[in-house]
Design a protein around this motif. Sequence first.
Motif, short mmCIF file in Angstrom:
data_model
loop_
_atom_site.label_atom_id
_atom_site.label_comp_id
_atom_site.label_asym_id
_atom_site.label_seq_id
_atom_site.Cartn_x
_atom_site.Cartn_y
_atom_site.Cartn_z
N GLU A 1 -10.49 0.79 2.48
CA GLU A 1 -10.28 2.02 1.70
C GLU A 1 -9.16 2.07 0.77
O GLU A 1 -9.18 2.54 -0.46
CB GLU A 1 -10.16 3.27 2.59
N ALA A 2 -7.83 1.38 1.05
CA ALA A 2 -7.05 1.31 0.33
C ALA A 2 -7.29 0.20 -0.82
O ALA A 2 -6.99 0.80 -1.89
CB ALA A 2 -5.66 0.61 0.91
N VAL B 1 0.74 0.91 -11.89
CA VAL B 1 0.03 1.39 -13.01
C VAL B 1 -1.00 0.13 -13.72
O VAL B 1 -1.82 0.39 -14.45
CB VAL B 1 0.59 2.09 -13.88
N GLU B 2 -0.43 -1.27 -13.77
CA GLU B 2 -0.91 -2.33 -14.22
C GLU B 2 -2.33 -2.46 -13.63
O GLU B 2 -2.26 -2.70 -12.44
CB GLU B 2 -0.16 -3.35 -14.26
N ASP B 3 -3.37 -2.59 -14.21
CA ASP B 3 -4.82 -2.87 -13.75
C ASP B 3 -4.60 -4.30 -13.08
O ASP B 3 -5.29 -4.22 -12.05
CB ASP B 3 -5.78 -3.18 -14.91
N ARG B 4 -3.95 -5.33 -13.61
CA ARG B 4 -3.80 -6.80 -12.94
C ARG B 4 -3.21 -6.47 -11.66
O ARG B 4 -3.68 -7.22 -10.69
CB ARG B 4 -3.05 -7.41 -14.02
N ARG B 5 -2.17 -5.85 -11.57
CA ARG B 5 -1.50 -5.67 -10.25
C ARG B 5 -2.44 -4.72 -9.16
O ARG B 5 -2.46 -5.20 -8.05
CB ARG B 5 -0.17 -5.04 -10.25
N ARG B 6 -2.99 -3.60 -9.68
CA ARG B 6 -3.83 -3.05 -8.93
C ARG B 6 -4.94 -3.94 -8.31
O ARG B 6 -5.58 -3.69 -7.08
CB ARG B 6 -4.29 -1.78 -9.73
N THR B 7 -5.67 -4.75 -9.23
CA THR B 7 -6.76 -5.41 -8.84
C THR B 7 -6.12 -6.69 -7.96
O THR B 7 -6.91 -6.81 -6.48
CB THR B 7 -7.24 -6.03 -10.01
N ALA B 8 -4.93 -7.24 -8.02
CA ALA B 8 -4.36 -7.97 -6.99
C ALA B 8 -4.27 -7.39 -5.75
O ALA B 8 -4.37 -7.93 -4.67
CB ALA B 8 -3.02 -8.62 -7.59
N LEU B 9 -3.83 -6.08 -5.64
CA LEU B 9 -3.67 -5.60 -4.15
C LEU B 9 -4.69 -5.16 -3.89
O LEU B 9 -5.03 -5.10 -2.47
CB LEU B 9 -2.77 -4.23 -4.60
N ALA B 10 -5.81 -4.69 -4.45
CA ALA B 10 -7.25 -4.65 -4.10
C ALA B 10 -7.77 -5.90 -3.25
O ALA B 10 -8.41 -5.85 -2.21
CB ALA B 10 -8.05 -4.35 -5.11
N ASN C 1 0.88 -1.28 0.03
CA ASN C 1 -0.10 -0.05 -0.02
C ASN C 1 0.73 1.28 -0.08
O ASN C 1 0.56 2.17 -0.46
CB ASN C 1 -1.15 0.12 1.00
N ARG C 2 2.03 1.19 0.75
CA ARG C 2 2.77 2.42 0.66
C ARG C 2 3.38 2.79 -0.72
O ARG C 2 3.70 3.83 -1.00
CB ARG C 2 4.26 2.15 1.49
N GLY C 3 3.51 1.68 -1.71
CA GLY C 3 3.81 1.79 -3.15
C GLY C 3 2.58 1.84 -3.91
O GLY C 3 3.02 1.91 -5.04
N GLY C 4 1.78 1.71 -3.36
CA GLY C 4 0.36 1.51 -4.39
C GLY C 4 0.39 2.39 -5.40
O GLY C 4 -0.09 2.00 -6.43
N MET C 5 0.50 3.99 -5.10
CA MET C 5 0.41 4.87 -6.27
C MET C 5 1.28 4.58 -7.41
O MET C 5 1.10 5.10 -8.58
CB MET C 5 0.68 6.30 -5.74
#
Length: 121
Positions: free
Chosen positions: A62-63, A29-38, A22-26
């Motif tokens: 929230e994150a 940029v890849e949707d696949r990785r963002r979804t995995a983090l979600a 989450n600290r490096g979440g911003m």
Amino acid sequence: ILENSSNDRIEDLLFLIADQLNRGGMCIVEDRRRTALAKLNLRAGKKAMSEATFLRSASYFEAGIGMLCGDHWEEYYDLSLRLHSLFAEVQYCNGCFEIVGEITTIVLNHAKTLEDKLPIY
């Protein structure tokens, strides 16, 4: 750690892994990785909920919501619904009723079925 660990090991380190990512979440940029983090945040939030640490749980939900792509209600409906519904639930427990109202409106506007809307009430 996430990619090279067993599921049991990830569960033991879930909060640490989620916090670090989450600290490096911003920077993701890849949707696949963002979804995995979600999804990871959903898992961490549920674990925090089970330990009755609702402030911590709210931060994970929230994150997770923040990691969803722009068309998440269409692409990842179940994930979006779970994150938003659980976020509203823990914010209710935290006494943040204004946030609960905002999230409830979002869920009611996007939920596809009455069954999906019921938990938010």
